[in-house]
Design a protein around this motif. Structure first.
Motif, short mmCIF file in Angstrom:
data_model
loop_
_atom_site.label_atom_id
_atom_site.label_comp_id
_atom_site.label_asym_id
_atom_site.label_seq_id
_atom_site.Cartn_x
_atom_site.Cartn_y
_atom_site.Cartn_z
N PRO A 27 -6.59 0.37 2.84
CA PRO A 27 -6.00 0.66 1.53
C PRO A 27 -7.03 1.13 0.52
O PRO A 27 -6.77 2.08 -0.23
N SER A 40 -0.92 0.99 8.73
CA SER A 40 -0.33 0.45 7.51
C SER A 40 -0.55 -1.05 7.37
O SER A 40 -0.61 -1.57 6.27
N HIS A 41 -0.74 -1.76 8.47
CA HIS A 41 -0.93 -3.21 8.37
C HIS A 41 -2.41 -3.57 8.27
O HIS A 41 -2.83 -4.63 8.72
N CYS A 42 -3.16 -2.69 7.69
CA CYS A 42 -4.60 -2.89 7.58
C CYS A 42 -4.89 -3.78 6.37
O CYS A 42 -4.40 -3.51 5.28
N PRO A 43 -5.67 -4.84 6.55
CA PRO A 43 -5.82 -5.82 5.47
C PRO A 43 -6.51 -5.30 4.21
O PRO A 43 -5.98 -5.43 3.12
N ASP A 44 -7.70 -4.76 4.32
CA ASP A 44 -8.37 -4.42 3.07
C ASP A 44 -9.10 -3.09 3.05
O ASP A 44 -9.14 -2.42 2.03
N ILE A 45 -9.67 -2.69 4.19
CA ILE A 45 -10.51 -1.50 4.13
C ILE A 45 -9.68 -0.23 3.99
O ILE A 45 -9.91 0.59 3.10
N PHE A 63 0.01 5.75 -2.28
CA PHE A 63 -1.37 6.20 -2.48
C PHE A 63 -1.40 7.57 -3.12
O PHE A 63 -1.98 7.77 -4.17
N ASP A 109 -6.99 4.82 -1.20
CA ASP A 109 -7.05 5.04 -2.65
C ASP A 109 -8.17 6.01 -2.98
O ASP A 109 -8.03 6.89 -3.84
N TYR A 163 -0.60 -8.34 14.59
CA TYR A 163 -1.94 -8.07 15.12
C TYR A 163 -2.65 -7.09 14.21
O TYR A 163 -2.02 -6.41 13.38
N LEU A 164 -3.95 -7.03 14.35
CA LEU A 164 -4.72 -6.05 13.60
C LEU A 164 -5.25 -5.00 14.56
O LEU A 164 -5.36 -5.26 15.76
#
Lengths: 325, 123
Positions: free
Chosen positions: A191, A184-189, A236, A195, A273-274
């Motif tokens: 999400p 869930s804490h994923c920056p851009d890819i 989503f 979608d 963290y990622l």
């Protein structure tokens, strides 16, 4: 009689590349009539064998042969044949005079009906073969991971869904499933991909009915508990099933799906963290076997087509019922 | 300076964050806010012709001097790990573009990745 004569010519012609036989046949050339008529001469054995052998091909060859062997077997021809070298289909009894024959065969064997038939057959064959080729290609991909000694993607797991209920690999059986690994804490890819997953799911469901389970397995079990996943995935698509579990369980599921991920095993509460992880969608068939991986380079439409095509190929049973019903 | 794993982002305002600087909840609205702040910051970097704002000391200093407020806004609206990720991604994307341009200028062709390559061996 005339067809046999043509055939002798055909036989002579077909065998031209073989020099040894050619010499013998040249000798036969002088007395074609006698060889055909009498069967006790020493040479006849080979001749009649040749005639028999080339009988079939001769029917197809008459057009070529007709012109070239006139000198050779001309004496055996009826005058009728001389004027219609192309004929091999018209019943002879129906055509009485040369004029009739000429009119019938004006333009050779080609006419409008033949052209239409040819185009229809060619078109039909082309369409069918293209379809079959695509289907076989998909089948090959789908079957690549079936059977013994094949690399295996996917396998048993024991996790918890976003409602806190136990969810194991057995819950995947009976439907196709689209498995994605993320957090869930994923920056851009992730999400973007989720979608896309929602779009893919809607398109496939529209085409094939409710036979696909969209599943997101978190690679970050420390932060993604069922409640977090539920809230996150709701945005989503309400149908996406979020799975989490103990770190060891997640590690196991990532291992069986050959997914690389890099969550630190022990994290402090609130730590930022990622997680680095593989970003494929894994399409699994109703028996839980891996079918195909769908990468980021696919658009939602392309991916939905790939999935629907595989679903349509499926011949086994499919659960159309809702999982929650 | 702020890219130790955690510890620099207890700022007022912006999105709700944990003590470590991560999002409380990375919801769609929060993500949108973060992307917006990121785009504003990068626009400022573009105007000042700065590429790298994270990898080198000089880059960090230059971006602070030219786009300090935008940078702060960016930190405020994003998880700290995201800020770092996006700043590094900007450099990587630029280098990727340049490589592709160079290859194309030399007459090469970038083949699109058709089939995904799967790591099929057990880890």
């Amino acid at each position: 009689m005339p067809p046999s004569c043509n055939c002798l010519g055909g036989a002579l012609k077909t065998l031209r590349p073989s020099p040894a036989l050619r010499r013998e046949l040249d000798a036969l050339r002088i007395t074609p009539r006698r060889t055909l008529a009498s069967s006790h001469r020493p040479n006849t054995a080979i001749t009649s064998r040749l005639v028999a052998k080339s009988d079939l091909s001769c029917l197809l060859r008459t057009r070529n042969v007709g012109q070239q062997d006139q000198g050779l077997v001309g004496s055996l021809r009826k005058p009728l044949l001389l004027s219609r070298p192309f004929s091999n289909s018209t019943p002879r009894s129906a055509l009485k005079t040369i004029e009739q024959v000429r009119a019938r065969n004006k333009g050779g064997p080609f006419n409008l009906t033949a052209a239409i038939l040819f185009i229809c057959t060619a078109g039909g064959l082309w369409a069918y073969l293209t379809y079959e080729k695509e289907r076989m290609a998909r089948k090959r991909i789908a079957d690549q991971t079936k059977g013994v000694g094949k690399p295996k993607v996917g396998g048993p797991f024991d996790l918890v869904d976003h409602n806190g209920d136990r969810f194991t690999s057995d819950d995947l059986l009976g439907k196709y499933s689209l498995v994605y690994f993320g957090f869930s804490h994923c920056p851009d890819i992730c999400p973007d991909e989720l979608d896309k997953m929602a779009l893919m799911y809607d398109k496939v469901t529209e085409k094939c009915g409710p036979v696909l389970l969209p599943i997101m397995i978190t690679c970050d079990p420390a932060r993604d508990n069922p409640a977090v996943l539920k809230e996150y995935l709701q945005e989503f698509h309400p149908e996406i099933i979020g799975l989490t579990g103990e770190y060891e369980n997640i590690k196991d599921v990532c291992k069986v799906y050959r997914v690389y991920f890099s969550t630190p095993p022990s994290v402090k509460p609130g730590q930022d963290y990622l997680v680095d992880h593989s970003i494929y969608f894994y399409l699994m068939d109703p028996e839980g076997d891996f079918v195909e991986a769908i990468g980021r380079n696919f658009t939602a439409d392309q991916a939905a087509k790939v999935i629907s095509d595989h679903i349509k190929d499926w011949e086994g049973p499919l659960k159309k019922k809702d999982r929650w019903a | 300076m702020g890219w130790l794993p955690w510890g620099s982002s207890e700022q007022e305002g912006g999105v709700k964050k944990t003590s470590g600087g991560a999002f409380e909840s990375p919801s769609r609205t929060n993500r949108a806010k973060c992307y917006e702040a990121r785009d504003a910051f990068f626009e400022c970097l573009d105007r000042n012709k700065i590429l790298d704002s994270v990898n080198s000391r000089a880059g960090v200093a230059a971006s602070k001097a030219a786009c300090g407020p935008a940078d702060q806004e960016f930190e405020k609206n994003c998880a700290h790990s995201w800020v770092e990720y996006f700043k590094k991604q900007r450099v990587v994307n630029y280098q990727k573009e340049q490589t592709i341009k160079r290859i194309e200028a030399q007459g090469g062709e970038i083949a699109p990745i058709e089939a995904p390559q799967l790591p099929l061996r057990p880890q």
